[in-house]
Design a protein around this motif. Structure first.
Motif, PDB file in Angstrom:
ATOM      1  N   GLU A  98      29.969  -6.326  39.087  1.00 27.92           N
ATOM      2  CA  GLU A  98      29.834  -7.241  37.947  1.00 27.92           C
ATOM      3  C   GLU A  98      28.569  -6.990  37.124  1.00 27.92           C
ATOM      4  N   ARG A  99      27.663  -6.148  37.628  1.00 29.52           N
ATOM      5  CA  ARG A  99      26.464  -5.837  36.868  1.00 29.52           C
ATOM      6  C   ARG A  99      26.718  -4.838  35.749  1.00 29.52           C
ATOM      7  N   GLY A 100      27.905  -4.265  35.683  1.00 30.43           N
ATOM      8  CA  GLY A 100      28.296  -3.481  34.535  1.00 30.43           C
ATOM      9  C   GLY A 100      28.271  -1.983  34.747  1.00 30.43           C
ATOM     10  N   THR A 101      28.670  -1.270  33.694  1.00 32.39           N
ATOM     11  CA  THR A 101      28.816   0.184  33.737  1.00 32.39           C
ATOM     12  C   THR A 101      27.753   0.894  32.917  1.00 32.39           C
ATOM     13  N   GLU A 102      26.690   0.193  32.557  1.00 36.98           N
ATOM     14  CA  GLU A 102      25.645   0.809  31.744  1.00 36.98           C
ATOM     15  C   GLU A 102      25.111   2.073  32.416  1.00 36.98           C
ATOM     16  N   LEU A 103      24.793   3.046  31.579  1.00 31.84           N
ATOM     17  CA  LEU A 103      24.250   4.302  32.086  1.00 31.84           C
ATOM     18  C   LEU A 103      22.937   4.031  32.813  1.00 31.84           C
ATOM     19  N   GLY A 104      22.830   4.526  34.021  1.00 29.91           N
ATOM     20  CA  GLY A 104      21.686   4.246  34.868  1.00 29.91           C
ATOM     21  C   GLY A 104      22.105   3.657  36.196  1.00 29.91           C
ATOM     22  N   GLY A 105      23.303   3.044  36.232  1.00 26.78           N
ATOM     23  CA  GLY A 105      23.935   2.751  37.501  1.00 26.78           C
ATOM     24  C   GLY A 105      23.573   1.459  38.188  1.00 26.78           C
ATOM     25  N   LEU A 246      16.864  13.356  51.699  1.00 30.73           N
ATOM     26  CA  LEU A 246      17.959  12.644  51.052  1.00 30.73           C
ATOM     27  C   LEU A 246      17.999  12.996  49.571  1.00 30.73           C
ATOM     28  N   GLY A 247      19.195  13.104  49.029  1.00 30.35           N
ATOM     29  CA  GLY A 247      19.329  13.444  47.626  1.00 30.35           C
ATOM     30  C   GLY A 247      20.738  13.196  47.143  1.00 30.35           C
ATOM     31  N   GLU A 248      21.151  13.982  46.160  1.00 32.13           N
ATOM     32  CA  GLU A 248      22.464  13.828  45.536  1.00 32.13           C
ATOM     33  C   GLU A 248      22.779  15.114  44.793  1.00 32.13           C
ATOM     34  N   GLU A 249      24.044  15.483  44.728  1.00 30.99           N
ATOM     35  CA  GLU A 249      24.462  16.514  43.781  1.00 30.99           C
ATOM     36  C   GLU A 249      25.008  15.797  42.557  1.00 30.99           C
ATOM     37  N   VAL A 250      24.250  15.867  41.484  1.00 30.75           N
ATOM     38  CA  VAL A 250      24.617  15.201  40.239  1.00 30.75           C
ATOM     39  C   VAL A 250      25.642  16.097  39.544  1.00 30.75           C
ATOM     40  N   THR A 251      26.892  15.649  39.541  1.00 32.17           N
ATOM     41  CA  THR A 251      28.015  16.491  39.136  1.00 32.17           C
ATOM     42  C   THR A 251      28.511  16.053  37.763  1.00 32.17           C
ATOM     43  N   THR A 252      27.999  16.705  36.708  1.00 32.95           N
ATOM     44  CA  THR A 252      28.375  16.367  35.345  1.00 32.95           C
ATOM     45  C   THR A 252      29.511  17.276  34.877  1.00 32.95           C
ATOM     46  N   ARG A 253      29.963  17.054  33.666  1.00 33.48           N
ATOM     47  CA  ARG A 253      30.991  17.920  33.081  1.00 33.48           C
ATOM     48  C   ARG A 253      30.408  19.205  32.515  1.00 33.48           C
ATOM     49  N   THR A 266      17.940   6.333  46.257  1.00 36.81           N
ATOM     50  CA  THR A 266      17.905   6.715  44.843  1.00 36.81           C
ATOM     51  C   THR A 266      19.286   7.153  44.377  1.00 36.81           C
ATOM     52  N   PHE A 267      19.755   6.556  43.290  1.00 31.49           N
ATOM     53  CA  PHE A 267      21.020   6.953  42.661  1.00 31.49           C
ATOM     54  C   PHE A 267      20.700   7.593  41.320  1.00 31.49           C
ATOM     55  N   VAL A 268      21.347   8.716  41.022  1.00 32.47           N
ATOM     56  CA  VAL A 268      21.164   9.409  39.751  1.00 32.47           C
ATOM     57  C   VAL A 268      22.514   9.467  39.044  1.00 32.47           C
ATOM     58  N   ASP A 269      22.559   8.912  37.835  1.00 28.20           N
ATOM     59  CA  ASP A 269      23.819   8.866  37.077  1.00 28.20           C
ATOM     60  C   ASP A 269      24.201  10.258  36.597  1.00 28.20           C
ATOM     61  N   TRP A 270      25.486  10.441  36.353  1.00 25.31           N
ATOM     62  CA  TRP A 270      26.018  11.754  36.004  1.00 25.31           C
ATOM     63  C   TRP A 270      26.923  11.694  34.766  1.00 25.31           C
ATOM     64  N   ARG A 271      27.026  10.552  34.116  1.00 25.19           N
ATOM     65  CA  ARG A 271      28.043  10.355  33.079  1.00 25.19           C
ATOM     66  C   ARG A 271      27.520  10.752  31.692  1.00 25.19           C
ATOM     67  N   TYR A 272      27.309  12.044  31.499  1.00 25.14           N
ATOM     68  CA  TYR A 272      26.834  12.564  30.225  1.00 25.14           C
ATOM     69  C   TYR A 272      27.110  14.056  30.202  1.00 25.14           C
ATOM     70  N   ARG A 273      27.085  14.613  29.012  1.00 24.63           N
ATOM     71  CA  ARG A 273      27.175  16.052  28.819  1.00 24.63           C
ATOM     72  C   ARG A 273      25.890  16.552  28.152  1.00 24.63           C
ATOM     73  N   ALA A 274      25.777  17.884  28.071  1.00 24.21           N
ATOM     74  CA  ALA A 274      24.586  18.462  27.466  1.00 24.21           C
ATOM     75  C   ALA A 274      24.441  18.024  26.014  1.00 24.21           C
ATOM     76  N   ARG A 275      25.551  17.870  25.306  1.00 23.30           N
ATOM     77  CA  ARG A 275      25.492  17.506  23.889  1.00 23.30           C
ATOM     78  C   ARG A 275      25.033  16.061  23.678  1.00 23.30           C
TER      79      ARG A 275
END
Length: 506
Positions: A98-105, A246-253, A266-275
């Protein structure tokens, strides 16, 4: 069970902080008590079709009433035949609360990509890949990622089941220590890219830890795709003999990157492209969390795997990923070009290389390859500093050990990742001692390319190779050990390679 149709006619495009996203119509449930009095559950099923060219992320809002104990989601989608050379359907899935889908997680509750067809979340437990925690009332979002869409479109079906009742107690996470026993300043072996069942791997943390010890590793790094849900499940696998970071593989497009050795949770968001021009923000987040930024398999050929964000924020680059293949050879050559650029620009900054297994399941071998790091001790910070400084080499297994250095005529000496500060015309001796590399040839590579190739080492795998040069002739030198080539001038599969030693005063 209630059914709904989320076809194209009911979708809406919203510009959000995660670029352009598609938000579907809201799925509603009763206000709770009536369902609780009946069978303690309510279920809704929605269906729809995503066309080719859909946004990277599609959100299905779900109104969750008070009194819910568990959310369960199951989904499926069609996989029609497509012509050769055309991508078929692949649909990833995850969940935001319920806290939303804002970029940053802030609202992130889990991601399983395409590895699972269903998941659940409740206060006291969750499916691997997802985070246990309170199920609070409000609008939650099921996140869909249409990774590839067939020309026919992607028809999907999602079933959401809410279970009512008293919530359990969320466990307090326990994380592995940031220090193992160690041997003081020494060479430590590690594998910093692997996957467990907390993303798309098939092994448990216990199985991975056992394989890491068998591979002779001193440290590993958890790197699940787009989730930190495994962080609280490694503590009982660490020990005096194995440091677990501990880490994450940040898997973008537009490519994958390791967040290596971040603070627990630590959570790292992945919802972006280079552009979208957002990567630098998340690279800074990794650094603020104490982690290293390491682009993974930058020349991999899978869809979305090639690294397109540049290397300005990187601390190192994964040059060798799993069994050595042509894309690793291309990455090695491109990395060598960056060394030449560093020499030309004269700023002294260069990008160290490392190698990791990216192991997911049998027969993927943990520790093939492995990065061997000179660190002051077996701690997270010391290992990271060794990687960042380039005091490391990459070996195909624990059998391969190297000692590589360059010396001048008056006692000057430099090792891997260092600079031998002597005049341009000073004669220097390059020396490599190798063990565990039977019939491998040694190549010394400089800014001009490979200037020296030895005869194959004996079948014992041990040997010493020397070469003489000057800083004016070789701005840097690095070593490669390669297995005997099958034919002609092919250089052969790597058995090991080192980071460079720079020559000269500048």
């Amino acid at each position: 069970m209630c059914e709904d149709d989320h076809g194209i006619g009911r979708r809406a495009l919203f510009v959000t902080s995660a670029a352009v996203a598609l938000t579907l119509g809201t799925v509603s449930f009763s206000d709770g008590p009536a369902a609780e009095a009946a069978d303690n559950q309510e279920t809704r099923t929605v269906r729809g079709t995503l066309p080719p060219g859909s946004p990277d992320f599609v959100y299905l809002p779900v109104d969750v009433p008070a009194g819910v104990r568990e959310i369960k989601v199951a989904y499926s989608y069609d996989k029609p035949s497509v012509p050769a050379g055309t991508q078929g359907n692949a649909l990833d899935i995850g969940l935001f609360d319920e806290r939303g889908t804002e970029l940053g997680g802030k609202g992130f509750r889990g991601w399983s990509g395409g590895a699972r067809s269903e998941f659940f979340v409740r206060a006291d437990d969750a499916t691997p890949g997802y985070l246990p925690g309170p199920v609070r009332p409000g609008t939650w979002h099921i996140a869909l990622g249409p990774y590839t869409v067939a020309p026919q479109g992607l028809a999907y079906e999602i079933t959401i089941t809410l279970t009512y009742g008293e919530q359990g107690v969320t466990p307090t996470p326990v994380y592995p220590p940031s220090r193992a026993k160690g041997r003081g300043r020494a060479w430590y072996r590690g594998d910093c890219h692997m996957h467990s069942w907390y993303s798309d791997g098939r092994r448990t943390p216990a199985e991975i830890a056992a394989l890491a010890r068998a591979a002779g590793l001193d440290f590993i790094n958890s790197s699940e795709h787009n989730t930190h849900s495994s962080h609280a499940h490694w503590a009982d696998q660490a020990g005096d003999d194995l440091l677990i970071m501990l880490g994450e593989e940040v898997t973008t497009r537009n490519g994958h990157v390791l967040a290596l050795g971040t603070e627990p949770g630590t959570f790292v968001d992945w919802r972006y492209r280079a552009r979208d021009n957002r990567w630098a923000r998340f690279a800074r987040e990794i650094h603020r969390a104490g982690g290293l930024v390491v682009p993974a398999h930058p020349h991999a050929t899978c869809v979305g795997c090639g690294w397109k964000f540049g290397f300005a924020e990187a601390d190192a680059v994964e040059v060798w990923n799993g069994p050595f293949t042509p894309d690793d050879e291309a990455t090695l050559a491109e990395w060598d070009n960056t060394l030449v650029a560093s020499v030309r620009e004269g700023h002294g900054r260069w990008l160290p290389a490392m190698g990791n297994s990216d192991a997911h399941r049998d027969p993927d071998a943990i520790g093939t390859p492995q990065t061997v790091v000179l660190a002051d001790d077996l701690t997270r910070e010391a290992v990271q500093e060794g990687i960042r400084a380039g005091r490391s080499y990459v070996a195909e297994s624990k059998s391969v050990s190297l000692a590589f250095g360059v010396s001048g005529g008056h006692g000057e000496h430099a090792g891997i990742g260092e600079r031998l500060r002597v005049d341009r015309d000073t004669p220097v001796t390059v020396r490599l001692e190798a063990q565990g590399a039977p019939r491998c040839s040694v190549r010394f590579v400089t800014d001009q390319g490979a200037l020296f190739t030895s005869d194959p080492l004996p079948v014992s795998g041990a040997g010493t190779v020397e070469w003489h040069t000057t800083p004016s002739y070789a701005a840097y030198v690095r070593a490669e050990l390669r297995h005997e080539a099958a034919v002609g001038p092919v250089p052969g599969v790597l058995a090991a390679f080192t980071n460079p030693i720079f020559l000269g005063r500048s």
